[in-house]
Design a protein around this motif. Structure first.
Motif, PDB file in Angstrom:
ATOM      1  N   ASP A   9     -27.499  39.915  -1.387  1.00 26.00           N
ATOM      2  CA  ASP A   9     -28.367  40.858  -0.683  1.00 26.00           C
ATOM      3  C   ASP A   9     -27.868  41.216   0.708  1.00 26.00           C
ATOM      4  O   ASP A   9     -28.409  42.112   1.349  1.00 26.00           O
ATOM      5  CB  ASP A   9     -29.780  40.268  -0.558  1.00 26.00           C
ATOM      6  CG  ASP A   9     -30.474  40.105  -1.900  1.00 26.00           C
ATOM      7  OD1 ASP A   9     -30.162  40.892  -2.815  1.00 26.00           O
ATOM      8  OD2 ASP A   9     -31.318  39.196  -2.031  1.00 26.00           O
ATOM      9  N   GLN A  10     -26.849  40.515   1.199  1.00 27.43           N
ATOM     10  CA  GLN A  10     -26.435  40.695   2.588  1.00 27.43           C
ATOM     11  C   GLN A  10     -25.539  41.906   2.761  1.00 27.43           C
ATOM     12  O   GLN A  10     -24.884  42.350   1.831  1.00 27.43           O
ATOM     13  CB  GLN A  10     -25.713  39.427   3.079  1.00 27.43           C
ATOM     14  CG  GLN A  10     -24.226  39.360   2.777  1.00 27.43           C
ATOM     15  CD  GLN A  10     -23.919  39.064   1.320  1.00 27.43           C
ATOM     16  OE1 GLN A  10     -24.805  38.821   0.506  1.00 27.43           O
ATOM     17  NE2 GLN A  10     -22.645  39.072   0.958  1.00 27.43           N
ATOM     18  N   ARG A  69     -29.402  33.610   0.095  1.00 33.77           N
ATOM     19  CA  ARG A  69     -29.226  35.046   0.363  1.00 33.77           C
ATOM     20  C   ARG A  69     -27.806  35.472   0.025  1.00 33.77           C
ATOM     21  O   ARG A  69     -27.592  36.543  -0.551  1.00 33.77           O
ATOM     22  CB  ARG A  69     -29.550  35.347   1.833  1.00 33.77           C
ATOM     23  CG  ARG A  69     -29.412  36.815   2.197  1.00 33.77           C
ATOM     24  CD  ARG A  69     -29.996  37.126   3.568  1.00 33.77           C
ATOM     25  NE  ARG A  69     -29.798  38.524   3.905  1.00 33.77           N
ATOM     26  CZ  ARG A  69     -30.533  39.535   3.458  1.00 33.77           C
ATOM     27  NH1 ARG A  69     -31.530  39.293   2.642  1.00 33.77           N
ATOM     28  NH2 ARG A  69     -30.289  40.781   3.808  1.00 33.77           N
ATOM     29  N   SER A  86     -23.248  50.618  -5.391  1.00 33.80           N
ATOM     30  CA  SER A  86     -24.531  50.758  -4.705  1.00 33.80           C
ATOM     31  C   SER A  86     -24.519  51.955  -3.761  1.00 33.80           C
ATOM     32  O   SER A  86     -23.694  52.022  -2.835  1.00 33.80           O
ATOM     33  CB  SER A  86     -24.837  49.483  -3.915  1.00 33.80           C
ATOM     34  OG  SER A  86     -25.874  49.695  -2.978  1.00 33.80           O
TER      35      SER A  86
END
Length: 315
Positions: free
Chosen positions: A306-307, A301, A184
């Motif tokens: 997503d954290q 979550r 990412s």
């Protein structure tokens, strides 16, 4: 008391196994202390428990959670060391809270009194609750097992998770050159903002490093072995992508690479970590906080990935 617990097992949809509701409050007993939980951090261990890994059906319902900070009945502010057993004074095999004994995602938790460490006044309960698993493991990988010293170059596989984030922040504060990997671009940028000296695509070539922190496993193992210098060290604390398909033993023995395993950290490691943070001003990165009653949203979550940093519940 209110608690978040595994009511059943659901390998494919762990959140379907979660319930939040009334559970019996812990009872005081010799050698154990009941802590009023002020904050409890989530870990992937909680999701694995909901899938049925490490638990038996006859142990259900099992309150989840390994990390917490809170207050004892006499007003002592403490951080809970989540490893129970395998130490002097505890005549039982080593386990984590929520594996044999009820965990920390509750209004109260009972732990061996030996497991309590004083919380520095400089740290909030939320900050302190982030430390006993991911940050403690990162500290032990870097300094106790990895023996990293200022000026060395360290490779951290997989930026973004709690362990990798902790390793970046702790390493930078200790004068290490920290290189991180991630698929990412956003996570690479955030790692640089936290103090990493370089952030590259997963598998990209990096200058030889003195130490590799490996917790991904199959997806990154070959890259870890190729990236460490001759005579360097790989510290392994997990394999989230599965076991490596090939150990690459020829490269390991020919280049005299040390491969060391570690799990969590000792109570002394936790004391040293707390002192490090209190003295340096370094603080854990908190992704988000949720009330205990919204544990399903918080774990959702975490499951979605997503954290960036720790997710914390506040009873």
């Amino acid at each position: 008391m209110i608690a978040a617990y595994a009511a059943r097992f659901s390998p494919d949809d762990p959140l379907a196994a979660l319930e939040v509701g009334e559970q019996p409050a812990p009872q005081a007993r010799d050698g154990w202390t009941v802590v009023d939980v002020r904050a409890a951090a989530l870990n992937h261990h909680d999701l694995w428990s909901l899938r049925g890994v490490g638990l038996r059906a006859d142990q259900l319902p099992m309150i989840l959670g390994t990390d917490a900070a809170g207050v004892t009945s006499d007003g002592r502010e403490v951080v809970v060391h989540g490893v129970v057993g395998g130490v002097p004074g505890q005549d039982e095999p080593r386990s984590l809270l929520s594996e044999k004994h009820p965990g920390t995602l509750a209004e109260q938790v009972a732990v061996p009194t030996w497991n309590l460490v004083d919380k520095p006044a400089a740290l909030s309960f939320v900050e302190a609750a982030c430390l006993p698993t991911a940050w403690l493991t990162a500290y032990r990988m870097l300094f106790t097992t990895g023996r990293a010293t200022p000026g060395q170059r360290v490779l951290v596989q997989g930026a973004g998770g709690g362990l990798a984030t902790a390793a970046v922040v702790l390493g930078a504060a200790a004068g290490l050159d920290v290189v991180v990997t991630s698929r990412s671009a956003e996570r690479r940028e955030r790692a640089l903002a936290l103090g990493a000296t370089a952030a590259v695509e997963t598998g990209a070539r990096v200058p030889r490093v003195d130490l590799v922190l490996e917790s991904v496993g199959r997806a990154t193992w070959s890259h870890s072995v190729r990236s460490v210098r001759p005579g360097g060290t790989i510290v392994v604390a997990g394999a989230t992508s599965g076991d490596a398909e090939a150990a690459e033993l020829q490269r390991i023995f020919f280049q005299e690479i040390a491969v060391l395993g570690t799990t969590m950290g000792s109570r002394d490691d936790l004391r040293h970590l707390l002192a490090f943070l209190a003295r340096t001003g370094v603080r854990p990165l908190v992704d988000s906080t949720f009330p205990l009653t919204r544990a399903a949203d918080a774990l959702g979550r975490l499951a979605a990935g997503d954290q960036f940093g720790k997710i914390v519940l506040e009873p």
